[in-house]
Scaffold this active site. Structure first.
Site, PDB file in Angstrom:
ATOM      1  N   ALA A  63     -36.699 -13.584  34.965  1.00 32.49           N
ATOM      2  CA  ALA A  63     -37.179 -13.440  36.341  1.00 32.49           C
ATOM      3  C   ALA A  63     -37.094 -14.743  37.122  1.00 32.49           C
ATOM      4  O   ALA A  63     -37.200 -14.740  38.344  1.00 32.49           O
ATOM      5  CB  ALA A  63     -38.616 -12.929  36.333  1.00 32.49           C
ATOM      6  N   GLY A 116     -37.623   7.691  32.077  1.00 32.35           N
ATOM      7  CA  GLY A 116     -38.271   6.630  31.315  1.00 32.35           C
ATOM      8  C   GLY A 116     -37.463   5.365  31.200  1.00 32.35           C
ATOM      9  O   GLY A 116     -37.114   4.722  32.186  1.00 32.35           O
ATOM     10  N   ILE A 126     -34.365   4.943  30.306  1.00 33.23           N
ATOM     11  CA  ILE A 126     -32.934   5.022  30.609  1.00 33.23           C
ATOM     12  C   ILE A 126     -32.702   4.442  32.009  1.00 33.23           C
ATOM     13  O   ILE A 126     -33.329   4.887  32.967  1.00 33.23           O
ATOM     14  CB  ILE A 126     -32.437   6.476  30.571  1.00 33.23           C
ATOM     15  N   LYS A 154     -37.376  14.858  39.386  1.00 37.94           N
ATOM     16  CA  LYS A 154     -36.412  13.841  38.962  1.00 37.94           C
ATOM     17  C   LYS A 154     -35.002  14.155  39.468  1.00 37.94           C
ATOM     18  O   LYS A 154     -34.277  13.256  39.879  1.00 37.94           O
ATOM     19  CB  LYS A 154     -36.435  13.735  37.430  1.00 37.94           C
TER      20      LYS A 154
END
Length: 430
Positions: free
Chosen positions: A34, A136, A138, A207
């Site tokens: 990050a 999730g 993926i 989704k």
């Protein structure tokens, strides 16, 4: 290293606790990727006394989740409450209005209010990230929005609900009825006490609405979806599908062509050789077809603390690095508004399983109804004989239109020799 990115997390359930724990366990590698540390400084949940398996001592606690948006010490809001209305919606809107980036796993909120939230995100030049809302762990959102950005996507499909996939897998492997496997899924924590959201296809529809909007550069449109669940899938149909070389999966499928966009969630028979067919248990899979890349299939764990937290943290790293993208892959003004095509326009092959009285003329009556609807047969399967008693007859059709099939089914169901409503499953060559 740059200053700490400070988070406020709303919702400390399985996923919320997983996010806090993952940020702490992998703090060093996350900070390196990050470019600066990422830390939770404030949280909100309903019960302060509940043991959630995560240490919240030293963190600011807000009884009202929306207060996180106004907390001057919170730079990024992580919404893990869930639901399309109530505090989840209020918090996301308040955070964006205050110019604070939002990371959410809330598919219901995005599928229902995604267009308005995207406009607010753009107006405030504030990121709204949601990798964890679909499949999730993926990276389906990044794959469509970034990895395949140079493609025209013609179809996106997948196994989008792990609960349904687990139930259908267990029914196939163990030959058990739906109700028995559902009870086991509830005992294992794979299904809720009220499982309707999963088994009736609503979760998968949320989704799919998100994936379709990203894939085709369209406004998210949940109302355009055709939705069916798995309550009526029987162990007999699963076994017969296996004899025919297929497996039954609950799929979300969206396609786009010159006529418009179709989006549907329903049980499908897919060839056993298909990559989708081998995705079992609680795993998810997402498939996309692009004009340049061809077919891409991603699979992995679609729910749970670890996979979902992984997706949330990936979004947080992007925000820490200043990597942003429009919510739906393009500015709202650039999104297309092609019409959604009704389910009646769908074309495909069908599996029909009829329970009929074993007597002369039955098959002729059934095939006559199909013939009159301009539907041709590819194959027929009948096991054994029991004169005067009900026996299963399986028919597989060639490609036809949904409206034609529904017309034929109405006539078949009315035949005196058909003793229960026909079982119908669409066949998909994925």
């Amino acid at each position: 290293m740059s200053k700490v990115l400070k988070l406020g997390v709303a919702g400390l359930g399985t996923v919320g606790a997983g996010v806090v724990n993952l940020l702490r366990q992998n703090a060093e590698v996350i900070a390196a990727r990050a470019g600066r540390p990422i830390e939770v400084v404030a949280v909100s949940a309903r019960d302060r006394t509940r043991d959630r398996g995560v240490d919240v001592s030293g963190l600011a606690w807000h009884e009202d989740a929306v207060a996180l948006a106004a907390d001057p010490n919170v730079e990024v809001v992580v919404e893990l409450i869930g639901g399309s209305e109530g505090p989840a919606r209020a918090l996301v809107e308040a955070a964006l209005a205050a110019g604070k980036p939002v990371v959410t796993a809330n598919k219901a909120l995005l599928a229902t209010h995604g267009a308005a939230l995207a406009q607010l995100s753009e107006a405030k030049a504030t990121p709204l990230a949601y990798e964890a809302a679909v499949a999730g762990g993926i990276p389906a959102i990044k794959a469509l929005r970034e990895g395949l950005a140079g493609n025209r996507i013609s179809r996106v499909a997948g196994i989008l609900n792990g609960t349904c996939n687990y139930i259908l897998t267990e029914m196939r492997v163990k030959g058990l009825p739906f109700a028995t496997v559902l009870k086991t899924a509830q005992e294992l924590g794979y299904a809720e006490a009220d499982p309707a959201f999963d088994i009736d296809g609503v979760d998968a529809a949320h989704k799919l609405a998100i994936l379709a909007a990203l894939a085709f550069g369209h406004q998210v449109d949940l109302k355009a979806l055709h939705i069916e669940g798995i309550r009526n899938v029987s162990a007999l149909d699963i076994a017969l599908a296996g004899e025919l070389g297929y497996r039954i999966k609950l799929l979300g499928i969206a396609s786009c062509d010159a006529a418009g966009v179709t989006a549907r969630v329903h049980p499908c028979m897919v060839p056993e050789a298909s990559p989708i067919a081998s995705v079992d248990g609680v795993f998810n899979a997402v498939m996309a077809e692009g004009d340049a890349v061809g077919r891409v299939v991603l699979q992995g764990r679609g729910a749970g603390a670890g996979p979902t937290a992984s997706a949330v943290v990936a979004d947080l790293i992007d925000i820490a690095r200043g990597r942003t993208a429009p919510v739906w892959g393009a500015a709202s003004a650039k999104l297309a508004t092609a019409p959604g095509l009704p389910m009646e326009r769908h074309r495909g092959a069908y599996y029909l399983r009829l329970m009929v009285l074993d007597q002369p003329g039955v098959i002729a009556d059934v095939t006559g109804a199909l013939r009159d609807a301009k539907i041709s047969l590819e194959s027929m399967l009948q096991r054994g004989r029991a004169p005067g008693e009900a026996v299963p007859v399986v028919l597989v059709t060639h490609e036809c239109e949904e409206a034609e099939m529904q017309s034929a089914l109405a006539r078949i169901a009315a035949l005196p020799s058909v003793v229960e409503p026909p079982a119908v499953i669409r066949i998909e060559e994925l």
